[in-house]
Design an enzyme around this catalytic site. Sequence first.
Site, mmCIF file in Angstrom:
data_model
loop_
_atom_site.group_PDB
_atom_site.id
_atom_site.type_symbol
_atom_site.label_atom_id
_atom_site.label_comp_id
_atom_site.label_asym_id
_atom_site.label_seq_id
_atom_site.Cartn_x
_atom_site.Cartn_y
_atom_site.Cartn_z
ATOM 1 N N PHE A 157 0.884 -1.170 0.000
ATOM 2 C CA PHE A 157 0.000 0.000 0.000
ATOM 3 C C PHE A 157 0.924 1.223 0.000
ATOM 4 O O PHE A 157 1.881 1.284 0.771
ATOM 5 C CB PHE A 157 -0.862 -0.042 1.265
ATOM 6 C CG PHE A 157 -1.921 1.014 1.327
ATOM 7 C CD1 PHE A 157 -3.162 0.805 0.754
ATOM 8 C CD2 PHE A 157 -1.691 2.223 1.965
ATOM 9 C CE1 PHE A 157 -4.143 1.783 0.824
ATOM 10 C CE2 PHE A 157 -2.674 3.212 2.032
ATOM 11 C CZ PHE A 157 -3.902 2.980 1.461
ATOM 12 N N ASP A 174 2.507 -4.851 8.776
ATOM 13 C CA ASP A 174 1.322 -4.015 8.663
ATOM 14 C C ASP A 174 0.113 -4.949 8.594
ATOM 15 O O ASP A 174 0.007 -5.759 7.666
ATOM 16 C CB ASP A 174 1.427 -3.140 7.406
ATOM 17 C CG ASP A 174 0.256 -2.179 7.282
ATOM 18 O OD1 ASP A 174 -0.871 -2.568 7.648
ATOM 19 O OD2 ASP A 174 0.462 -1.052 6.805
ATOM 20 N N TYR A 191 -10.234 0.935 11.152
ATOM 21 C CA TYR A 191 -11.499 1.270 10.483
ATOM 22 C C TYR A 191 -11.880 0.270 9.399
ATOM 23 O O TYR A 191 -12.890 0.428 8.742
ATOM 24 C CB TYR A 191 -11.457 2.691 9.899
ATOM 25 C CG TYR A 191 -10.245 3.014 9.061
ATOM 26 C CD1 TYR A 191 -10.129 2.538 7.768
ATOM 27 C CD2 TYR A 191 -9.212 3.793 9.572
ATOM 28 C CE1 TYR A 191 -9.010 2.830 7.005
ATOM 29 C CE2 TYR A 191 -8.100 4.089 8.826
ATOM 30 C CZ TYR A 191 -7.997 3.600 7.538
ATOM 31 O OH TYR A 191 -6.880 3.885 6.789
ATOM 32 N N LYS A 192 -11.061 -0.754 9.195
ATOM 33 C CA LYS A 192 -11.420 -1.789 8.205
ATOM 34 C C LYS A 192 -12.174 -2.904 8.932
ATOM 35 O O LYS A 192 -13.312 -2.701 9.326
ATOM 36 C CB LYS A 192 -10.164 -2.247 7.472
ATOM 37 C CG LYS A 192 -9.611 -1.123 6.573
ATOM 38 C CD LYS A 192 -8.244 -1.400 5.978
ATOM 39 C CE LYS A 192 -7.775 -0.157 5.201
ATOM 40 N NZ LYS A 192 -6.318 -0.180 4.938
ATOM 41 N N ARG A 249 -12.732 -5.120 -6.163
ATOM 42 C CA ARG A 249 -12.424 -5.712 -4.847
ATOM 43 C C ARG A 249 -13.713 -5.966 -4.075
ATOM 44 O O ARG A 249 -14.588 -5.106 -3.994
ATOM 45 C CB ARG A 249 -11.580 -4.745 -4.006
ATOM 46 C CG ARG A 249 -10.152 -4.644 -4.364
ATOM 47 C CD ARG A 249 -9.324 -4.021 -3.232
ATOM 48 N NE ARG A 249 -10.041 -2.992 -2.459
ATOM 49 C CZ ARG A 249 -9.599 -2.481 -1.321
ATOM 50 N NH1 ARG A 249 -8.471 -2.896 -0.781
ATOM 51 N NH2 ARG A 249 -10.271 -1.545 -0.692
HETATM 52 C C1 PLP Z 1 -5.587 1.012 4.816
HETATM 53 C C2 PLP Z 1 -4.100 0.948 4.844
HETATM 54 C C3 PLP Z 1 -3.331 2.019 5.298
HETATM 55 C C4 PLP Z 1 -3.996 3.299 5.684
HETATM 56 O O1 PLP Z 1 -3.150 4.213 6.285
HETATM 57 P P1 PLP Z 1 -3.773 5.545 6.895
HETATM 58 O O2 PLP Z 1 -2.656 6.204 7.564
HETATM 59 O O3 PLP Z 1 -4.887 5.122 7.808
HETATM 60 O O4 PLP Z 1 -4.343 6.337 5.782
HETATM 61 C C5 PLP Z 1 -1.958 1.862 5.371
HETATM 62 N N1 PLP Z 1 -1.367 0.714 4.996
HETATM 63 C C6 PLP Z 1 -2.090 -0.335 4.539
HETATM 64 C C7 PLP Z 1 -1.389 -1.595 4.140
HETATM 65 C C8 PLP Z 1 -3.467 -0.238 4.435
HETATM 66 O O5 PLP Z 1 -4.176 -1.259 3.966
#
Ligand code: PLP
Length: 401
Positions: free
Chosen positions: A128, A197, A222-223, A371
Site C-alpha cells: 500500500f 502491517d 477502520y477496516k 475488490r
Molecule cells: C488502509 C491501509 C493504510 C492506511 O493508512 P492511513 O494512515 O490510515 O491512511 C496503510 N497501509 C495499509 C497496508 C493499508 O491497507
Amino acid sequence: MSESLAPRAAALDAADELAGARKLFALDDAVYLDGNSLGALPAHVPDRIADVVTRQWGQLRIRSWTEGDWWTAPERIGDRIAPLVGAAPGRIVVGDSTSVNVFKAVVGAVRLNPDPARTDVLVDATTFPTDGYIAESAARMTGRRIVPVAPGELAGALGPATAAVLLNHVDYRSGRLHDLPSLTAAVHEAGALAVWDLCHSAGALPVGLDAHGVDLAVGCTYKYLNGGPGSPAYLYVAQRHQAAFDSPLPGWTSHEDPFAMSHAYTPAGGAVRGRVGTPDILSMLALEAALDVWDGVSIDTVRAKSLALTDFFLECVAAYVPEGRVTSLTPAAHAERGSQIALRCDEAPRVMDELIARGVIGDLRRPDVLRFGFTPLYVGFADAERAARVLAEVLSEQPRD
Ligand SMILES: *Cc1c(COP(=O)(O)O)cnc(C)c1O
C-alpha cells in the site's frame, strides 16, 4: 446461467454460528462488501458517542480525563485489540494514523538494530503506497536505503546488510496473505527486525504476533475492526523490545511522568512510549465502543467463515459469470488468502458503478480490479450469492454510452 446456488447459500447461512452478529450492525438491504475499506457501523456506537459528547465533554468537561478514563484510553483500547492479533496486554497502544505508526515502527526498528553495516530497509514492493513512502523517508532519515522486494523473493534479498523489513500481512489489492511465521523467522535468521502491517488482516484472521516473535506491527482500526472513518491506528511493540524502543516522535504523553512537564524527556515503560500527543478522544471512544461486537467471538471462527465465504463467492462467480470475463487475483489456496476477493475485469470502472447502483457495494482499484471484502461478522452466504449473480447480470449487458 447455470443452476441457482441460492438454496446452498440459505443452508450455509442457517448453519452459520456467526449469523447472529449481523444484527449488531446498522446495515440496509445492500450487500456491503467494502468492510476491508470502511467497516460498517456497530448499531450501539451512536448512543455511546452521544454520551461521550453530551455527558463527558458537555457536563464533566475536564474531569473526564481522569473520571471518564480518557487519559488511559490508548493503552486500554490497545488491550482490547490485543487478543484479536495474538498479543498479551501491554504491547499495543492506540493512536495516530497507520501512516504515522509506520514511521514510528520503521525508525524504531532501525534504532533497535543500529549496526551501521546494516544499511538496508527492505519494503514489500507491492505495498500500500503510504507504507512505501514513509519507509523511504524513514530510511533516508536514519541513513539507510530502501530496497523494494517482492514478498516472494524476500528470502533471497535478506542478508547481513538488512536492518529491518516492512511487510503487509495481506496485500490490499490482490488479497494475498503472506506467511507471517516463516517470513518473520527468515528475517530474524538474517539478524534483522520484522515490522508487519496488519491493516487487512486484523479482525479477519488470526495473526499471532507474540507467538511468531514479530518485532513491531501497525494496523488500522477502520477496516475489519469497524472503528469508524479515520479511527486511530495502533502500534505493537514486542515485550523484549519495549525497554529499548526509541520512538522518533517522543511526545509529552509518552513521557514517564507527563504532568511533571519536564524539559528532559524520559520515556514511559511499555507500549505507552509509542504515544505522541493528546489522543483524539471522540474517534478513540467510538472505536472502543465498536470493539464490543467482538465480545465472545473467536477469531478462529471468523477465519473459518471468511474462507467459507470467499470459497463460496468464487464458486458462485465460476457458476454464473461467463468464462473469461473475470480472473481472480486472489490465491485459491487458503493459506495464501486474506478476506477479500479481487477480480480482474475489463471495464472494471463501469462494472463497479453498476454493481453499486444495484446494491452490491465493493470497490475499484484502478485500472481493472474489482475488490470484494468479506467481513464475517456481517456478511452472509446469501450476500455472496447475490453479489456474484448481480456481477453476472452486469457483465451480460452491453456497456452503456
Ligand atoms: C488502509 C491501509 C493504510 C492506511 O493508512 P492511513 O494512515 O490510515 O491512511 C496503510 N497501509 C495499509 C497496508 C493499508 O491497507
